[in-house]
Motif scaffolding. Sequence first.
Motif, PDB file in Angstrom:
ATOM      1  N   LEU A 173       0.837  -1.201   0.000  1.00  0.00           N
ATOM      2  CA  LEU A 173       0.000   0.000   0.000  1.00  0.00           C
ATOM      3  C   LEU A 173       0.875   1.257   0.000  1.00  0.00           C
ATOM      4  O   LEU A 173       0.589   2.220  -0.717  1.00  0.00           O
ATOM      5  N   GLY A 174       1.948   1.216   0.797  1.00  0.00           N
ATOM      6  CA  GLY A 174       2.874   2.352   0.831  1.00  0.00           C
ATOM      7  C   GLY A 174       3.535   2.556  -0.522  1.00  0.00           C
ATOM      8  O   GLY A 174       3.708   3.691  -0.982  1.00  0.00           O
ATOM      9  N   ASP A 175       3.889   1.463  -1.177  1.00  0.00           N
ATOM     10  CA  ASP A 175       4.516   1.569  -2.504  1.00  0.00           C
ATOM     11  C   ASP A 175       3.535   2.165  -3.515  1.00  0.00           C
ATOM     12  O   ASP A 175       3.915   2.957  -4.383  1.00  0.00           O
ATOM     13  N   TYR A 176       2.282   1.762  -3.395  1.00  0.00           N
ATOM     14  CA  TYR A 176       1.231   2.299  -4.268  1.00  0.00           C
ATOM     15  C   TYR A 176       1.154   3.809  -4.098  1.00  0.00           C
ATOM     16  O   TYR A 176       1.165   4.575  -5.067  1.00  0.00           O
ATOM     17  N   GLY A 211     -13.559   1.432 -13.029  1.00  0.00           N
ATOM     18  CA  GLY A 211     -12.221   1.745 -13.544  1.00  0.00           C
ATOM     19  C   GLY A 211     -12.185   3.036 -14.332  1.00  0.00           C
ATOM     20  O   GLY A 211     -11.138   3.423 -14.848  1.00  0.00           O
ATOM     21  N   ASP A 212     -13.337   3.725 -14.435  1.00  0.00           N
ATOM     22  CA  ASP A 212     -13.381   4.979 -15.195  1.00  0.00           C
ATOM     23  C   ASP A 212     -12.662   6.096 -14.453  1.00  0.00           C
ATOM     24  O   ASP A 212     -12.558   6.084 -13.236  1.00  0.00           O
ATOM     25  N   ARG A 213     -12.197   7.079 -15.243  1.00  0.00           N
ATOM     26  CA  ARG A 213     -11.504   8.211 -14.650  1.00  0.00           C
ATOM     27  C   ARG A 213     -12.514   9.156 -13.995  1.00  0.00           C
ATOM     28  O   ARG A 213     -13.639   9.315 -14.483  1.00  0.00           O
ATOM     29  N   PHE A 220      -8.913   1.093 -11.656  1.00  0.00           N
ATOM     30  CA  PHE A 220      -8.472   2.412 -12.130  1.00  0.00           C
ATOM     31  C   PHE A 220      -6.957   2.561 -11.976  1.00  0.00           C
ATOM     32  O   PHE A 220      -6.365   1.961 -11.092  1.00  0.00           O
ATOM     33  N   PRO A 221      -6.330   3.350 -12.851  1.00  0.00           N
ATOM     34  CA  PRO A 221      -4.897   3.598 -12.696  1.00  0.00           C
ATOM     35  C   PRO A 221      -4.660   4.491 -11.482  1.00  0.00           C
ATOM     36  O   PRO A 221      -5.523   5.306 -11.149  1.00  0.00           O
ATOM     37  N   SER A 222      -3.504   4.332 -10.826  1.00  0.00           N
ATOM     38  CA  SER A 222      -3.275   5.049  -9.569  1.00  0.00           C
ATOM     39  C   SER A 222      -3.382   6.572  -9.737  1.00  0.00           C
ATOM     40  O   SER A 222      -3.811   7.267  -8.825  1.00  0.00           O
ATOM     41  N   GLU A 223      -3.059   7.077 -10.936  1.00  0.00           N
ATOM     42  CA  GLU A 223      -3.117   8.538 -11.147  1.00  0.00           C
ATOM     43  C   GLU A 223      -4.542   9.073 -11.006  1.00  0.00           C
ATOM     44  O   GLU A 223      -4.742  10.276 -10.794  1.00  0.00           O
ATOM     45  N   ALA A 224      -5.529   8.187 -11.137  1.00  0.00           N
ATOM     46  CA  ALA A 224      -6.918   8.636 -11.011  1.00  0.00           C
ATOM     47  C   ALA A 224      -7.158   9.251  -9.632  1.00  0.00           C
ATOM     48  O   ALA A 224      -7.998  10.153  -9.490  1.00  0.00           O
TER      49      ALA A 224
END
Length: 474
Positions: free
Chosen positions: A323-326, A397-399, A364-368
């Motif tokens: 989780l920290g790495d995420y 998974g949508d932005r 979703f991608p982490s940048e979301a």
Amino acid sequence: MDYEAVIGLETHVQLKTKSKMWCGCANEFGAPPNTHVCPVCLGLPGVLPVANDEALRLTALTGLLLHGTLPPRAKFDRKNYFYPDMPKNYQITQYDQPSAMGGYVDFEFADRIARVRVTRAHLEEDVGKNFHFDRNSGVDFNRAGVPLLEIVSEPDLTNADMAYEYLNALKEILIYGCVSDCDMEKGMVRCDVNVSVRPVGTKELGAKIEIKNMNSFSGVRRALAYEIPRQIEVVKNGSKLIQSTRRWDDAAGVTEEMRTKEHAHDYRYFPEPDLMPFAPTDAWRAEVQARVVELPLARKQRFMRDYELPAPDAETFKNDVPLGDYFERIAPQARNPKAVANWVINNLRAQINETGTALAGVKFPSEAILELVSLVDGGRISGKIAQEVFAEMFATGDRPVAIVERKGLAQLSDAGAVEKFCDDVIAAHPGPAADFRAGKTAALNFLKGQVMKLSKGKANPALAGETLERKLKG
Ligand code: ADP
Ligand code: MG
Ligand code: ZN
């Protein structure tokens, strides 16, 4: 006179290797008794040990993780004693030339960073396990010859809680370094607790009492909480303590004497004639050095410093490494890392746990998450709407921007539209409106709440407040 305790721990840790220390048998817990055995680990005559290179590497790695040094030469010795769980009648260990020397463990204790110095870390082998049945006893040799790392601390610990925290910190470091799984349930960590007492302010050490073979950290804490007052009581009554070995009876909550007068010469140590001394090459050392990882405490402190996280959030990311790495993959780009940490800890982790999803399976991608935080911070959506957007992100998974558009969730900052909601609310609630005009300022919150409700959470709350106030005062 007041007395203080002096404590030093000898911690034994099973190393995470595929095979045993001197033979090719599997290092695996839980197999049927005596299925991982061979002539070497059964101590049959005529066999020769071959040292497990990975165990040597993990021992050296531990030395480095504990800030110690690796001597140019290490050697193995025989420690002779007779006990049914040890078929060779001697244990191969490292006596006067261990694989790692010195170092320390830093850990959080009582609102400060405590430091316990490490004397040495050496490599030895585990023994079999005795089982006592109604009418007979048996020995399972699956564990015999499993590589065992012993980490000896200096007598720097002063109380039961501190010993407990030291052990936890040591365990965390070994898990971070992939040195051991440290699974307490499987008996992978055991320790001998050495404790003495002395008058406060004196330097000389008192008679050392060793409590042998503790297999839980809370047990260590309980044993010390019993043993320290016991020793103080003895010396206060004018009696002398003598160096001895005791055992902890967890059910009774007491320590009891096992034996006195045990000395190194009783073990008739001598160099192991079947193994060459070990002198690592520069290349070997460099490979071990390359396996050094950031320590848990350093990670926590870095998260607090670099991302200005409060201690509990940094602690969460220390304990939950994935989780920290995420978080760390997106945090450097975040303008508000604290808000990002909140979403990761309070929403993402909760959803993952609830749905049994793996972190890698999040749609979703982490940048979301960065996008979501920007939408809130920029006033485009309220914190409440953001919760709804997050749930949708997690499901589809949508932005977030796409979700806000599709569902028409953007905050209403259009003055005309907000004004219309305000007019309707004032008309529908003449009582509270009159209250506000009469000086009851709290009534404004009620009316504002009604505007939020009427607009389905979309009205810009600040704008709604201003508009209501203007209309009611005007
Ligand atoms: P031994 O040779 O009997 O194993 P060591 O001197 O190597 O004894 O110490 C073993 C452990 O006991 C170490 O962790 C050390 O810090 C601790 N220790 C040594 N003397 C004392 C003492 N008087 N009181 C408490 N701990 C001690
Ligand atoms: Mg000892
Ligand atoms: Zn074997």
